[in-house]
Design an enzyme around this catalytic site. Structure first.
Site, PDB file in Angstrom:
ATOM      1  N   LEU A  28      56.969  20.645  42.732  1.00 46.68           N
ATOM      2  CA  LEU A  28      57.898  19.910  41.862  1.00 46.68           C
ATOM      3  C   LEU A  28      57.087  19.039  40.907  1.00 46.68           C
ATOM      4  O   LEU A  28      57.062  17.812  41.006  1.00 46.68           O
ATOM      5  CB  LEU A  28      58.867  19.069  42.680  1.00 46.68           C
ATOM      6  CG  LEU A  28      59.987  19.818  43.369  1.00 46.68           C
ATOM      7  CD1 LEU A  28      60.938  18.858  44.067  1.00 46.68           C
ATOM      8  CD2 LEU A  28      60.771  20.691  42.402  1.00 46.68           C
ATOM      9  N   HIS A  29      56.386  19.692  40.017  1.00 49.70           N
ATOM     10  CA  HIS A  29      55.592  19.023  38.991  1.00 49.70           C
ATOM     11  C   HIS A  29      55.975  19.605  37.644  1.00 49.70           C
ATOM     12  O   HIS A  29      56.460  20.721  37.554  1.00 49.70           O
ATOM     13  CB  HIS A  29      54.094  19.239  39.234  1.00 49.70           C
ATOM     14  CG  HIS A  29      53.618  18.553  40.468  1.00 49.70           C
ATOM     15  ND1 HIS A  29      53.181  17.261  40.479  1.00 49.70           N
ATOM     16  CD2 HIS A  29      53.547  18.981  41.755  1.00 49.70           C
ATOM     17  CE1 HIS A  29      52.842  16.925  41.709  1.00 49.70           C
ATOM     18  NE2 HIS A  29      53.070  17.945  42.513  1.00 49.70           N
ATOM     19  N   ALA A  30      55.752  18.835  36.616  1.00 50.78           N
ATOM     20  CA  ALA A  30      55.990  19.257  35.237  1.00 50.78           C
ATOM     21  C   ALA A  30      57.401  19.815  35.038  1.00 50.78           C
ATOM     22  O   ALA A  30      58.373  19.121  35.302  1.00 50.78           O
ATOM     23  CB  ALA A  30      54.921  20.227  34.781  1.00 50.78           C
TER      24      ALA A  30
END
Length: 85
Positions: free
Chosen positions: A14-16
């Site tokens: 759950l990045h960018a």
């Protein structure tokens, strides 16, 4: 309060972009939406900084909780985002 356990399938966790999509979907909820990883304390799923601060990676199991009358609909969308590779 409705709750779902999800294994994160995105290669970047759950990045960018996935985090932005997750927060955008959570922000549509009428009530509170929280996200927790492992034994961590739940954080607001409506905050990009809080979501990215959890450092959720591919294969991590997360717990998403929501209250309010649209909780099940919001959780369905958040599970879809988290479980999509």
């Amino acid at each position: 309060m409705a709750e779902r356990w999800v294994k994160v399938a995105s290669e970047v966790g759950l990045h960018a972009r996935p985090a932005a999509q997750f927060v955008e979907a959570a922000s549509t909820a009428a009530g509170d939406v929280t996200l927790a990883k492992g034994d961590s304390s739940p954080v607001s799923a409506k905050s990009i900084l809080a979501v990215m601060g959890l450092d959720v990676r591919n294969g991590d199991e997360i717990v998403i909780s929501s209250d309010g009358e649209d909780a099940e609909t919001v959780l369905d969308r958040l599970v879809e985002i988290a479980s999509t590779a």
